[in-house]
Structure formats: structure tokens, C-alpha cells
Design a protein around this motif. Sequence first.
Motif, PDB file in Angstrom:
ATOM      1  N   LEU A  44       0.915  -1.303   0.073  1.00  0.00           N
ATOM      2  CA  LEU A  44       0.149  -0.002  -0.055  1.00  0.00           C
ATOM      3  C   LEU A  44       0.758   1.389  -0.104  1.00  0.00           C
ATOM      4  CD1 LEU A  44      -2.632  -0.929   2.491  1.00  0.00           C
ATOM      5  CD2 LEU A  44      -3.053  -1.145   0.067  1.00  0.00           C
ATOM      6  N   SER A  45       2.055   1.093   0.361  1.00  0.00           N
ATOM      7  CA  SER A  45       2.925   2.720   0.485  1.00  0.00           C
ATOM      8  C   SER A  45       4.351   2.173  -0.357  1.00  0.00           C
ATOM      9  CB  SER A  45       3.379   2.667   1.883  1.00  0.00           C
ATOM     10  OG  SER A  45       1.958   3.180   2.352  1.00  0.00           O
ATOM     11  N   ALA A  46       5.012   2.898  -0.924  1.00  0.00           N
ATOM     12  CA  ALA A  46       6.317   2.721  -1.569  1.00  0.00           C
ATOM     13  C   ALA A  46       7.306   3.489  -0.915  1.00  0.00           C
ATOM     14  CB  ALA A  46       6.264   3.348  -3.018  1.00  0.00           C
ATOM     15  N   PRO A  47       8.708   2.914  -0.813  1.00  0.00           N
ATOM     16  CA  PRO A  47       9.088   1.911  -1.770  1.00  0.00           C
ATOM     17  C   PRO A  47       8.712   0.491  -0.850  1.00  0.00           C
ATOM     18  CG  PRO A  47      10.947   2.587  -0.510  1.00  0.00           C
ATOM     19  CD  PRO A  47       9.696   3.602  -0.408  1.00  0.00           C
ATOM     20  N   ARG A  48       8.739  -0.540  -1.805  1.00  0.00           N
ATOM     21  CA  ARG A  48       8.318  -1.882  -1.213  1.00  0.00           C
ATOM     22  C   ARG A  48       9.648  -2.379  -0.766  1.00  0.00           C
ATOM     23  NH1 ARG A  48       3.100  -3.665  -3.058  1.00  0.00           N
ATOM     24  NH2 ARG A  48       1.963  -1.967  -3.319  1.00  0.00           N
ATOM     25  N   LEU A  49       9.670  -3.302   0.182  1.00  0.00           N
ATOM     26  CA  LEU A  49      10.773  -4.370   0.625  1.00  0.00           C
ATOM     27  C   LEU A  49      11.775  -4.732  -0.515  1.00  0.00           C
ATOM     28  CD1 LEU A  49      12.360  -5.217   2.943  1.00  0.00           C
ATOM     29  CD2 LEU A  49      10.740  -7.170   3.138  1.00  0.00           C
ATOM     30  N   GLY A  50      11.052  -5.528  -1.384  1.00  0.00           N
ATOM     31  CA  GLY A  50      11.936  -6.179  -2.304  1.00  0.00           C
ATOM     32  C   GLY A  50      12.591  -5.000  -3.094  1.00  0.00           C
ATOM     33  N   ASP A  51      11.912  -3.920  -3.559  1.00  0.00           N
ATOM     34  CA  ASP A  51      12.895  -2.645  -4.261  1.00  0.00           C
ATOM     35  C   ASP A  51      13.706  -2.157  -3.287  1.00  0.00           C
ATOM     36  OD1 ASP A  51      10.904  -3.359  -6.380  1.00  0.00           O
ATOM     37  OD2 ASP A  51       9.684  -1.693  -5.705  1.00  0.00           O
ATOM     38  N   VAL A  52      13.679  -2.100  -2.137  1.00  0.00           N
ATOM     39  CA  VAL A  52      14.607  -1.539  -1.248  1.00  0.00           C
ATOM     40  C   VAL A  52      15.982  -2.248  -1.178  1.00  0.00           C
ATOM     41  CG1 VAL A  52      15.258  -0.394   0.951  1.00  0.00           C
ATOM     42  CG2 VAL A  52      13.243   0.030  -0.066  1.00  0.00           C
ATOM     43  N   LEU A  53      15.534  -3.713  -0.991  1.00  0.00           N
ATOM     44  CA  LEU A  53      16.656  -4.627  -0.774  1.00  0.00           C
ATOM     45  C   LEU A  53      17.515  -4.801  -2.180  1.00  0.00           C
ATOM     46  CD1 LEU A  53      14.932  -7.404   1.279  1.00  0.00           C
ATOM     47  CD2 LEU A  53      16.910  -5.964   2.102  1.00  0.00           C
ATOM     48  N   SER A  54      16.709  -4.748  -3.295  1.00  0.00           N
ATOM     49  CA  SER A  54      17.415  -4.852  -4.493  1.00  0.00           C
ATOM     50  C   SER A  54      18.459  -3.308  -4.597  1.00  0.00           C
ATOM     51  CB  SER A  54      16.175  -4.733  -5.674  1.00  0.00           C
ATOM     52  OG  SER A  54      15.836  -5.831  -5.756  1.00  0.00           O
ATOM     53  N   ALA A  55      17.970  -2.294  -4.259  1.00  0.00           N
ATOM     54  CA  ALA A  55      18.757  -1.054  -4.382  1.00  0.00           C
ATOM     55  C   ALA A  55      19.957  -1.124  -3.285  1.00  0.00           C
ATOM     56  CB  ALA A  55      17.758   0.236  -3.764  1.00  0.00           C
ATOM     57  N   VAL A  56      19.966  -1.702  -2.209  1.00  0.00           N
ATOM     58  CA  VAL A  56      20.853  -2.143  -1.199  1.00  0.00           C
ATOM     59  C   VAL A  56      22.004  -2.891  -2.123  1.00  0.00           C
ATOM     60  CG1 VAL A  56      21.485  -3.035   0.777  1.00  0.00           C
ATOM     61  CG2 VAL A  56      19.492  -1.642   0.882  1.00  0.00           C
ATOM     62  N   HIS A  57      21.363  -3.786  -2.716  1.00  0.00           N
ATOM     63  CA  HIS A  57      22.402  -5.009  -3.252  1.00  0.00           C
ATOM     64  C   HIS A  57      23.363  -4.092  -4.523  1.00  0.00           C
ATOM     65  CE1 HIS A  57      23.307  -7.648  -6.578  1.00  0.00           C
ATOM     66  NE2 HIS A  57      23.824  -8.664  -5.692  1.00  0.00           N
ATOM     67  N   GLY A  58      22.416  -3.200  -5.153  1.00  0.00           N
ATOM     68  CA  GLY A  58      23.004  -2.637  -6.304  1.00  0.00           C
ATOM     69  C   GLY A  58      23.892  -1.556  -5.915  1.00  0.00           C
ATOM     70  N   VAL A  81       6.806 -10.899   5.379  1.00  0.00           N
ATOM     71  CA  VAL A  81       8.293 -10.487   5.327  1.00  0.00           C
ATOM     72  C   VAL A  81       9.136 -11.680   4.851  1.00  0.00           C
ATOM     73  CG1 VAL A  81      10.345  -9.753   6.807  1.00  0.00           C
ATOM     74  CG2 VAL A  81       8.006  -8.903   7.090  1.00  0.00           C
ATOM     75  N   PRO A  82       8.829 -12.937   5.320  1.00  0.00           N
ATOM     76  CA  PRO A  82       9.641 -13.997   4.682  1.00  0.00           C
ATOM     77  C   PRO A  82       9.556 -13.929   3.300  1.00  0.00           C
ATOM     78  CG  PRO A  82       8.704 -14.582   6.773  1.00  0.00           C
ATOM     79  CD  PRO A  82       8.073 -13.377   6.642  1.00  0.00           C
ATOM     80  N   ALA A  83       8.571 -13.959   2.758  1.00  0.00           N
ATOM     81  CA  ALA A  83       8.218 -14.304   1.404  1.00  0.00           C
ATOM     82  C   ALA A  83       8.937 -13.055   0.408  1.00  0.00           C
ATOM     83  CB  ALA A  83       6.631 -14.185   1.030  1.00  0.00           C
ATOM     84  N   ALA A  84       8.827 -11.776   0.941  1.00  0.00           N
ATOM     85  CA  ALA A  84       9.593 -10.702   0.229  1.00  0.00           C
ATOM     86  C   ALA A  84      11.156 -11.017   0.188  1.00  0.00           C
ATOM     87  CB  ALA A  84       9.364  -9.428   0.810  1.00  0.00           C
ATOM     88  N   VAL A  85      11.752 -11.449   1.424  1.00  0.00           N
ATOM     89  CA  VAL A  85      13.095 -11.641   1.470  1.00  0.00           C
ATOM     90  C   VAL A  85      13.398 -12.877   0.516  1.00  0.00           C
ATOM     91  CG1 VAL A  85      14.927 -12.416   3.008  1.00  0.00           C
ATOM     92  CG2 VAL A  85      13.147 -10.631   3.699  1.00  0.00           C
ATOM     93  N   ALA A  86      12.740 -14.009   0.589  1.00  0.00           N
ATOM     94  CA  ALA A  86      12.972 -14.939  -0.053  1.00  0.00           C
ATOM     95  C   ALA A  86      13.097 -14.571  -1.586  1.00  0.00           C
ATOM     96  CB  ALA A  86      12.166 -16.231   0.187  1.00  0.00           C
ATOM     97  N   GLU A  87      12.138 -13.794  -2.059  1.00  0.00           N
ATOM     98  CA  GLU A  87      12.070 -13.360  -3.626  1.00  0.00           C
ATOM     99  C   GLU A  87      13.518 -12.618  -3.879  1.00  0.00           C
ATOM    100  OE1 GLU A  87       9.593 -10.611  -6.305  1.00  0.00           O
ATOM    101  OE2 GLU A  87       8.713 -11.425  -4.873  1.00  0.00           O
ATOM    102  N   VAL A  88      13.953 -11.847  -3.066  1.00  0.00           N
ATOM    103  CA  VAL A  88      15.226 -11.098  -3.276  1.00  0.00           C
ATOM    104  C   VAL A  88      16.472 -12.094  -3.360  1.00  0.00           C
ATOM    105  CG1 VAL A  88      16.687  -9.285  -2.441  1.00  0.00           C
ATOM    106  CG2 VAL A  88      14.122  -9.029  -2.603  1.00  0.00           C
ATOM    107  N   GLN A  89      16.413 -13.080  -2.356  1.00  0.00           N
ATOM    108  CA  GLN A  89      17.519 -13.840  -2.245  1.00  0.00           C
ATOM    109  C   GLN A  89      17.714 -14.684  -3.328  1.00  0.00           C
ATOM    110  OE1 GLN A  89      17.443 -14.885   2.103  1.00  0.00           O
ATOM    111  NE2 GLN A  89      19.518 -13.844   1.760  1.00  0.00           N
ATOM    112  N   GLN A  90      16.507 -15.404  -3.999  1.00  0.00           N
ATOM    113  CA  GLN A  90      16.501 -15.855  -5.198  1.00  0.00           C
ATOM    114  C   GLN A  90      16.913 -15.427  -6.343  1.00  0.00           C
ATOM    115  OE1 GLN A  90      12.480 -16.994  -5.603  1.00  0.00           O
ATOM    116  NE2 GLN A  90      12.655 -18.949  -4.622  1.00  0.00           N
TER     117      GLN A  90
END
Length: 254
Positions: A44-58, A81-90
Motif C-alpha cells: 500500500l505504500s512505496a517503496p516496497r521491501l523487495g525494491d529497497v533490498l534490490s537497491a541495497v544490493h545494487g 516478510v519472509p516471502a519478500a526476502v526469499a524472492e530477493v535472495q532467489q
Amino acid sequence: MTAPLVAVAHGSRDPRSAATIHGLMDVVRALRPELDVRTAFLDLSAPRLGDVLSAVHGDGYGEAVVVPLLLGRAFHARVDVPAAVAEVQQRYPRFLVHVSDVLGPDQRLADAAWRRLAQAGVSPDDPELGVVLAGAGSLHDPANRLAAEVAARWQAGTSWAGVVAAFAAAAEPDVPAAVARLRARGALRFAVGSWFLAPGLLPDRIERLAREHTGAPALAAPMADDTGVAELILQRYDDVRAAVSRPQEFSPAL
């Protein structure tokens, strides 16, 4: 490079909610200016967890610590939370994402809610006062019990007519039922404590029902940018960093 702290809140359609969470994280940054602190949302709000973690990696980091800004271990903590993290780690198998425990239970949350109630002008020495400690509510009963336990401690430490935890959704009692219980205990005046981090649709529902059923209650603001809450977020981060340094003892919250 020290792992960034990625705080993830639930998110809301109400823009006040995200603004309040960003304000809370500004307090965290002020307490630990050398730390890279980022804010994310589950929905419902931005940025989403997956996008922030991707930015940290980048940005070249090899790991991050996610701190869920959740008061109890209900559905969002156990599933979203685990689902969003698992997607990033994949997507980035060598990128390590550690997840801390949620914020509750912790005395600093109860202290923050108490300070907000005091700021609303509530005295602990009013035997005709009934206090509703209002939270979101969950189908996961242990999450609801956290608020009920805080209410019980407040009851034991004050001269109030009573304190009852009430919920906006998914759990009982609701606000009207809580007010009825307090009237039965002799309450003539009412106050509403906030078991919420930020304003939004559910806190607004609580306020509307409280006004309808009590007239003009004293209304505590959400815990929001309380310094104790900011210190708790950093404690959750530090706990993970300390555990990661002892791999044989580390058990991720996932």
C-alpha cells in the motif's frame, strides 16, 4: 561495509502513515548517524521491501538487516516478510538478508504508549477513568495478548476504574464492548491509549467509535517517533549483528 538497516512497515493508503514512519526513521538516523538506514513497506505504500533490498544490493552491499516495524509476530511477520526476502535472495543468491525479531514484546513499546497517553493529559490517579488500549487486532491470538498484557500492567499500576485492550478488527473486544466493560467497573470518563505505531484507517476507526460511545475521550497519539521506539529498532538491528558474528548461535527470524 556495515550492513544497512532496512526497516519495513506494513504500509497504508493513508499518507500520514508513511510520513510518520519516515519521521521515526529520521529519529533512528539521528541516534546512529554513521549507519545506512532505509525505509520500506510491505504493501500500500512505496517503496516496497523487495525494491529497497534490490537497491541495497545494487549499491554494493553484500548483506542487509531487515527490521520489521511490527508490534507482534502475526501474519505479516510470519508470512509476508519472509516471502519478500526469499524472492530477493532467489534473485541475488550471494546477497545475505538477515531478519530481526519484531518489535514486540518489549517494555519500550509499553513505555512509549504510556508517554503518549500522558501527553494527552491523562493522570494515573483518577479512579473514575476508564482506559481503552486500542490496537489493530489479529487472527493470531498471541499478538493480541501483547496489548492485553500491557493493559493489565497499567491496571495494576494506576487507580483507574479499569483498563481494557480493544481492537479495530479481527479480534475481540471491539471499542464499544470495551467501553461497556469499563462502565460496568464504574468508569465515568474515558481515555484511549494507542497500540499503533502510526496513524491510519484503523486508528481513525478506533477514534470514531470512541467518540460515538464515550463523547469526548482523551485520545493518545500513536507511538510514532518516540525515541524509545527508535532505540528499540536499533536494538533489534544490533541483536542480529551480534548473532551473525557468532554463526553457531544465529537462528534467523525467518
